[in-house]
Write a protein that holds these residues in place. Structure first.
Motif: not given
Length: 119
Positions: A29-40, A83-89, A94-98
């Motif tokens: 429970s200490q390391s899994l949130p970091m993995a979830a944030m890195f991989m989204k 959880v909030l980081t994964c749903y930040i999109d 993202q509105t980058n036209p390229s």
């Protein structure tokens, strides 16, 4: 009536707390949130949140504090941030036209490859 105990035979109670156990759930429970944030990864972030809540609820009341261990409530907050980081999109898309143009080109190339392979 029962006879009263003699005072010289009465032994005062001294509470001895149980020894702390090494808990694998706490480590996860200490390391899994970091993995979830890195991989989204949304599934990892939800699993991290549920595991951290479970770790918080299973935390003993009279736990001996260890060096370098996070408080259980901080683990829950950290998992909530994952959880909030994964749903930040959803909040800030993202509105980058390229990027959109590159995705359209990739979709067009893929569709032409598939159509030529099937015909």
């Amino acid at each position: 009536m029962a006879p009263k105990a003699r005072e010289e035979l009465v032994v005062p109670y001294r509470h001895v707390p149980a020894k702390a156990r090494k808990d694998a759930g706490s480590l996860i429970s200490q390391s899994l949130p970091m993995a979830a944030m890195f991989m989204k990864n949304k599934m990892l972030s939800w699993a991290a949140l549920f595991l951290s809540i479970q770790t918080y609820l299973n935390e003993p009341i009279n736990k001996v504090e260890e060096d370098g261990s996070q408080p259980p409530l901080l683990k829950v907050v950290f998992a909530l941030v994952a959880v909030l980081t994964c749903y930040i999109d959803i909040i800030f898309p993202q509105t980058n036209p390229s990027i959109k143009k590159a995705a359209d080109v990739a979709t067009e190339i893929t569709s032409t490859i598939v159509s030529t392979a099937t015909s």
